[in-house]
Motif scaffolding. Structure first.
Motif, PDB file in Angstrom:
ATOM      1  N   PRO A 168       0.812  -1.228   0.000  1.00 35.43           N
ATOM      2  CA  PRO A 168       0.000   0.000   0.000  1.00 35.43           C
ATOM      3  C   PRO A 168       0.848   1.283   0.000  1.00 35.43           C
ATOM      4  O   PRO A 168       0.502   2.262  -0.666  1.00 35.43           O
ATOM      5  CB  PRO A 168      -0.825  -0.122   1.279  1.00 35.43           C
ATOM      6  N   SER A 169       1.956   1.282   0.719  1.00 35.39           N
ATOM      7  CA  SER A 169       2.792   2.488   0.752  1.00 35.39           C
ATOM      8  C   SER A 169       3.436   2.780  -0.602  1.00 35.39           C
ATOM      9  O   SER A 169       3.729   3.938  -0.911  1.00 35.39           O
ATOM     10  CB  SER A 169       3.864   2.378   1.836  1.00 35.39           C
ATOM     11  N   ASP A 170       3.642   1.749  -1.426  1.00 34.18           N
ATOM     12  CA  ASP A 170       4.172   1.967  -2.777  1.00 34.18           C
ATOM     13  C   ASP A 170       3.189   2.769  -3.611  1.00 34.18           C
ATOM     14  O   ASP A 170       3.573   3.630  -4.406  1.00 34.18           O
ATOM     15  CB  ASP A 170       4.438   0.634  -3.481  1.00 34.18           C
ATOM     16  N   VAL A 171       1.913   2.453  -3.435  1.00 36.34           N
ATOM     17  CA  VAL A 171       0.852   3.144  -4.167  1.00 36.34           C
ATOM     18  C   VAL A 171       0.721   4.577  -3.656  1.00 36.34           C
ATOM     19  O   VAL A 171       0.657   5.532  -4.433  1.00 36.34           O
ATOM     20  CB  VAL A 171      -0.474   2.367  -4.031  1.00 36.34           C
ATOM     21  N   LEU A 172       0.688   4.734  -2.334  1.00 34.60           N
ATOM     22  CA  LEU A 172       0.567   6.066  -1.738  1.00 34.60           C
ATOM     23  C   LEU A 172       1.762   6.940  -2.116  1.00 34.60           C
ATOM     24  O   LEU A 172       1.612   8.126  -2.442  1.00 34.60           O
ATOM     25  CB  LEU A 172       0.432   5.960  -0.218  1.00 34.60           C
ATOM     26  N   GLY A 173       2.943   6.353  -2.101  1.00 37.69           N
ATOM     27  CA  GLY A 173       4.147   7.094  -2.495  1.00 37.69           C
ATOM     28  C   GLY A 173       4.100   7.532  -3.943  1.00 37.69           C
ATOM     29  O   GLY A 173       4.526   8.639  -4.287  1.00 37.69           O
ATOM     30  N   ALA A 174       3.569   6.686  -4.811  1.00 33.46           N
ATOM     31  CA  ALA A 174       3.438   7.034  -6.232  1.00 33.46           C
ATOM     32  C   ALA A 174       2.476   8.204  -6.423  1.00 33.46           C
ATOM     33  O   ALA A 174       2.738   9.116  -7.209  1.00 33.46           O
ATOM     34  CB  ALA A 174       2.966   5.818  -7.024  1.00 33.46           C
ATOM     35  N   VAL A 175       1.371   8.185  -5.688  1.00 38.92           N
ATOM     36  CA  VAL A 175       0.404   9.289  -5.776  1.00 38.92           C
ATOM     37  C   VAL A 175       1.046  10.584  -5.275  1.00 38.92           C
ATOM     38  O   VAL A 175       0.934  11.638  -5.914  1.00 38.92           O
ATOM     39  CB  VAL A 175      -0.886   8.964  -4.991  1.00 38.92           C
ATOM     40  N   ALA A 176       1.719  10.510  -4.130  1.00 33.18           N
ATOM     41  CA  ALA A 176       2.363  11.700  -3.568  1.00 33.18           C
ATOM     42  C   ALA A 176       3.406  12.264  -4.529  1.00 33.18           C
ATOM     43  O   ALA A 176       3.464  13.484  -4.759  1.00 33.18           O
ATOM     44  CB  ALA A 176       3.004  11.369  -2.218  1.00 33.18           C
ATOM     45  N   LEU A 177       4.214  11.401  -5.110  1.00 33.86           N
ATOM     46  CA  LEU A 177       5.235  11.849  -6.064  1.00 33.86           C
ATOM     47  C   LEU A 177       4.593  12.492  -7.287  1.00 33.86           C
ATOM     48  O   LEU A 177       5.037  13.544  -7.760  1.00 33.86           O
ATOM     49  CB  LEU A 177       6.125  10.675  -6.486  1.00 33.86           C
ATOM     50  N   SER A 178       3.534  11.878  -7.811  1.00 26.01           N
ATOM     51  CA  SER A 178       2.852  12.422  -8.988  1.00 26.01           C
ATOM     52  C   SER A 178       2.269  13.800  -8.709  1.00 26.01           C
ATOM     53  O   SER A 178       2.417  14.716  -9.520  1.00 26.01           O
ATOM     54  CB  SER A 178       1.742  11.482  -9.451  1.00 26.01           C
ATOM     55  N   VAL A 179       1.601  13.932  -7.573  1.00 27.35           N
ATOM     56  CA  VAL A 179       1.000  15.227  -7.220  1.00 27.35           C
ATOM     57  C   VAL A 179       2.096  16.281  -7.037  1.00 27.35           C
ATOM     58  O   VAL A 179       1.969  17.415  -7.511  1.00 27.35           O
ATOM     59  CB  VAL A 179       0.120  15.101  -5.957  1.00 27.35           C
ATOM     60  N   PHE A 180       3.179  15.912  -6.384  1.00 33.37           N
ATOM     61  CA  PHE A 180       4.286  16.844  -6.168  1.00 33.37           C
ATOM     62  C   PHE A 180       4.869  17.318  -7.506  1.00 33.37           C
ATOM     63  O   PHE A 180       4.982  18.522  -7.749  1.00 33.37           O
ATOM     64  CB  PHE A 180       5.372  16.180  -5.319  1.00 33.37           C
ATOM     65  N   CYS A 181       5.237  16.374  -8.368  1.00 30.01           N
ATOM     66  CA  CYS A 181       5.850  16.739  -9.654  1.00 30.01           C
ATOM     67  C   CYS A 181       4.870  17.492 -10.549  1.00 30.01           C
ATOM     68  O   CYS A 181       5.252  18.457 -11.217  1.00 30.01           O
ATOM     69  CB  CYS A 181       6.361  15.483 -10.365  1.00 30.01           C
ATOM     70  N   PHE A 182       3.614  17.058 -10.560  1.00 29.32           N
ATOM     71  CA  PHE A 182       2.602  17.745 -11.366  1.00 29.32           C
ATOM     72  C   PHE A 182       2.453  19.195 -10.911  1.00 29.32           C
ATOM     73  O   PHE A 182       2.390  20.114 -11.741  1.00 29.32           O
ATOM     74  CB  PHE A 182       1.262  17.020 -11.274  1.00 29.32           C
ATOM     75  N   THR A 183       2.409  19.419  -9.616  1.00 27.48           N
ATOM     76  CA  THR A 183       2.264  20.772  -9.084  1.00 27.48           C
ATOM     77  C   THR A 183       3.453  21.638  -9.470  1.00 27.48           C
ATOM     78  O   THR A 183       3.297  22.792  -9.877  1.00 27.48           O
ATOM     79  CB  THR A 183       2.094  20.736  -7.550  1.00 27.48           C
ATOM     80  N   VAL A 184       4.662  21.077  -9.369  1.00 26.28           N
ATOM     81  CA  VAL A 184       5.867  21.815  -9.765  1.00 26.28           C
ATOM     82  C   VAL A 184       5.806  22.170 -11.248  1.00 26.28           C
ATOM     83  O   VAL A 184       6.046  23.325 -11.637  1.00 26.28           O
ATOM     84  CB  VAL A 184       7.139  21.000  -9.438  1.00 26.28           C
ATOM     85  N   MET A 185       5.468  21.201 -12.098  1.00 24.98           N
ATOM     86  CA  MET A 185       5.442  21.444 -13.540  1.00 24.98           C
ATOM     87  C   MET A 185       4.336  22.413 -13.933  1.00 24.98           C
ATOM     88  O   MET A 185       4.511  23.233 -14.839  1.00 24.98           O
ATOM     89  CB  MET A 185       5.302  20.122 -14.294  1.00 24.98           C
ATOM     90  N   GLN A 186       3.209  22.341 -13.266  1.00 26.15           N
ATOM     91  CA  GLN A 186       2.110  23.274 -13.544  1.00 26.15           C
ATOM     92  C   GLN A 186       2.515  24.696 -13.145  1.00 26.15           C
ATOM     93  O   GLN A 186       2.206  25.659 -13.850  1.00 26.15           O
ATOM     94  CB  GLN A 186       0.872  22.816 -12.772  1.00 26.15           C
ATOM     95  N   THR A 187       3.221  24.820 -12.045  1.00 31.20           N
ATOM     96  CA  THR A 187       3.691  26.128 -11.587  1.00 31.20           C
ATOM     97  C   THR A 187       4.711  26.705 -12.561  1.00 31.20           C
ATOM     98  O   THR A 187       4.662  27.897 -12.897  1.00 31.20           O
ATOM     99  CB  THR A 187       4.299  26.004 -10.174  1.00 31.20           C
TER     100      THR A 187
END
Length: 196
Positions: A168-187
């Motif tokens: 489960p933490s692999d999935v949660l970590g993937a979501v967190a990483l995606s949201v983080f990188c997406f937010t940076v790239m959108q900014t």
């Protein structure tokens, strides 16, 4: 330049806590393994294998290139480039984290699953593509778009757990990483192309 500080902060903190828990906390790893065993009770079946195949990270890159190609063909070079870079940066960050953490997959994973477990590449791709598609289509489609994307995303997450490829933490970590990188790239996109 305006940045979504809340998304960036929460996703960054979650990602850091997960990495530290996996690397340095036997108690966290035991909890994650027990949670994995409780969540994964169903039999593996062809439906979940098809979902996993459609969302194979290499295939998600193809979908991303097709979307970027459509945007570029329509004359929106900046958005096409943003689409490519957003998935590229997120996948690249996932690759680096996988090889820094070097977490083995669950013992009961399928033999055809290779590589390290944390974070899930399938979930990185699905989360990032859902965020990209929502951003691109939210102004021109119906209000059902978030629900459709959420169902698609949930199927990918369930498939990774059901096929015993990830904790489960692999999935949660993937979501967190995606949201983080997406937010940076959108900014970055907004700072370069939307603000005068």
């Amino acid at each position: 330049m305006q940045i979504d500080v809340i998304s960036l902060s929460i996703s960054g903190i979650v990602l850091i806590l997960l990495v530290l828990g996996i690397l340095y906390s036997p108690a966290f790893n035991r909890f994650d393994q027990r949670l994995h065993q409780r969540l994964v009770k169903t039999q593996k079946n062809i439906f979940w294998k098809i979902i996993a195949f459609i969302n194979e990270p290499k295939l998600v890159i193809v979908w991303d290139v097709l979307i970027a190609g459509i945007l570029i063909n329509e004359g929106d070079y900046k958005l096409g480039l943003w689409t490519l870079l957003t998935l590229g940066v997120t996948d690249g960050a996932g690759y680096v984290i996988k090889h820094l953490v070097k977490r083995n997959r669950p013992r009961s994973h399928l033999s055809e699953e290779e590589g390290y477990s944390f974070p899930s590449g399938h979930v990185i791709g699905a989360t990032t593509m859902c965020l990209i598609l929502y951003t691109l289509l939210r102004r021109i489609t119906t209000s059902y778009l978030p629900l459709i994307l959420l169902i698609y995303w949930a199927f990918v997450v369930i498939s990774r757990l059901n096929l015993r490829a990830h904790y489960p933490s692999d999935v949660l970590g993937a979501v967190a990483l995606s949201v983080f990188c997406f937010t940076v790239m959108q900014t970055i996109y907004a700072a370069l192309f939307l603000e005068g």
